[in-house]
Design a protein around this motif. Structure first.
Motif, PDB file in Angstrom:
ATOM      1  N   GLN A 149      26.683 -41.463 -26.577  1.00  0.00           N
ATOM      2  CA  GLN A 149      27.372 -42.536 -25.857  1.00  0.00           C
ATOM      3  C   GLN A 149      26.404 -43.224 -24.901  1.00  0.00           C
ATOM      4  N   SER A 150      26.747 -44.442 -24.511  1.00  0.00           N
ATOM      5  CA  SER A 150      25.862 -45.219 -23.653  1.00  0.00           C
ATOM      6  C   SER A 150      25.874 -44.693 -22.225  1.00  0.00           C
ATOM      7  N   ALA A 151      24.707 -44.665 -21.627  1.00  0.00           N
ATOM      8  CA  ALA A 151      24.596 -44.257 -20.226  1.00  0.00           C
ATOM      9  C   ALA A 151      24.721 -45.488 -19.336  1.00  0.00           C
ATOM     10  N   ALA A 152      25.439 -45.334 -18.228  1.00  0.00           N
ATOM     11  CA  ALA A 152      25.642 -46.455 -17.304  1.00  0.00           C
ATOM     12  C   ALA A 152      24.456 -46.636 -16.361  1.00  0.00           C
ATOM     13  N   THR A 153      23.587 -45.656 -16.301  1.00  0.00           N
ATOM     14  CA  THR A 153      22.432 -45.681 -15.396  1.00  0.00           C
ATOM     15  C   THR A 153      21.511 -46.860 -15.698  1.00  0.00           C
ATOM     16  N   LYS A 154      21.165 -47.614 -14.667  1.00  0.00           N
ATOM     17  CA  LYS A 154      20.300 -48.775 -14.833  1.00  0.00           C
ATOM     18  C   LYS A 154      18.830 -48.381 -14.660  1.00  0.00           C
ATOM     19  N   ILE A 155      17.960 -49.109 -15.325  1.00  0.00           N
ATOM     20  CA  ILE A 155      16.518 -48.943 -15.150  1.00  0.00           C
ATOM     21  C   ILE A 155      15.988 -50.267 -14.616  1.00  0.00           C
ATOM     22  N   LEU A 156      15.521 -50.244 -13.374  1.00  0.00           N
ATOM     23  CA  LEU A 156      15.161 -51.470 -12.667  1.00  0.00           C
ATOM     24  C   LEU A 156      13.763 -51.382 -12.069  1.00  0.00           C
ATOM     25  N   LYS A 157      13.125 -52.526 -11.943  1.00  0.00           N
ATOM     26  CA  LYS A 157      11.818 -52.579 -11.302  1.00  0.00           C
ATOM     27  C   LYS A 157      11.974 -52.325  -9.812  1.00  0.00           C
ATOM     28  N   ALA A 158      11.140 -51.460  -9.277  1.00  0.00           N
ATOM     29  CA  ALA A 158      11.237 -51.113  -7.861  1.00  0.00           C
ATOM     30  C   ALA A 158      10.912 -52.310  -6.977  1.00  0.00           C
ATOM     31  N   ASN A 159      11.652 -52.407  -5.889  1.00  0.00           N
ATOM     32  CA  ASN A 159      11.308 -53.398  -4.868  1.00  0.00           C
ATOM     33  C   ASN A 159      11.271 -52.678  -3.520  1.00  0.00           C
ATOM     34  N   GLN A 160      11.421 -53.391  -2.446  1.00  0.00           N
ATOM     35  CA  GLN A 160      11.302 -52.800  -1.122  1.00  0.00           C
ATOM     36  C   GLN A 160      12.290 -51.647  -0.923  1.00  0.00           C
TER      37      GLN A 160
END
Length: 204
Positions: A149-160
């Motif tokens: 099943q799909s994971a809701a966790t996002k993968i995002l570029k780090a910022n401040q």
């Protein structure tokens, strides 16, 4: 004159050695940033990992500069509650930290994490370089394939990353009774056991 030259050469040698030492020290430190719901509950899990040098809880992913806990709690700043992990990559890998992260969240919660609902409590991995991004994506695929099943966790570029107020840091050691009561009432451990079974070893 000879003595002066000797002293100068010795000082230059010491300076060079200190420079190399500082550079080597910097190279043995790296950081990883994760959001897994209430940041109080993420800190003990990473603190006990050999090779982790320090952890700081705070806010990231939003646009408001130097946000307060109250501001973030309104859900209008775009920030996640998060944890910054400083570690020695010669003693623990980023892949291992990803494993710790996944086993301390509910990857399938689309509304937050456990009893905490809202954008502030979403789960996410904030990558700091292409290598971290690649490993994060691969780890998410592994979770999705395992559970089908799909994971809701996002993968995002780090910022401040903004450190949270002092009273939030190491909350589980400063206020152990309140922390344990909150964690129990939030149903965090019960849900993690449901998801991960015998693989889950909670860090109260």
């Amino acid at each position: 004159m000879f003595r002066c030259k000797t002293v100068i050469l010795a000082l230059l040698l010491v300076g060079t050695m200190l420079s190399f030492s500082t550079q080597a020290s910097a190279e043995t430190k790296a950081t990883a940033v994760f959001a897994g719901g209430c940041f109080w509950c993420m800190q003990p899990a990473f603190d006990k990992v050999p090779g982790v040098l320090d952890t700081v809880v705070g806010y990231t992913g939003g646009t408001t500069a130097n946000p307060t806990y109250e501001q973030v709690g309104t859900g209008t700043t775009g920030h996640f509650e998060a944890i910054k992990v400083e570690y020695d990559p010669e003693k623990v890998t980023y892949k291992t930290l990803l494993d710790v992260f996944w086993h301390n969240i509910d990857p399938f919660d689309t509304k937050g994490q456990f009893c905490d609902v809202g954008s502030t409590y979403r789960s996410a991995i904030f990558y700091e370089n292409p290598s971290q991004e690649k490993l994060a994506i691969a780890s998410k695929k592994e979770v999705e394939q395992r559970f089908k099943q799909s994971a809701a966790t996002k993968i995002l570029k780090a910022n401040q990353f903004w450190a949270a107020e002092d009273y939030h840091q190491d909350y589980y050691t400063k206020n152990p009774v309140r922390y344990k009561f909150y964690r129990y009432r939030c149903g965090r451990d019960a849900r993690l056991k449901d998801v991960w079974g015998s693989e889950y070893q909670h860090a109260k």
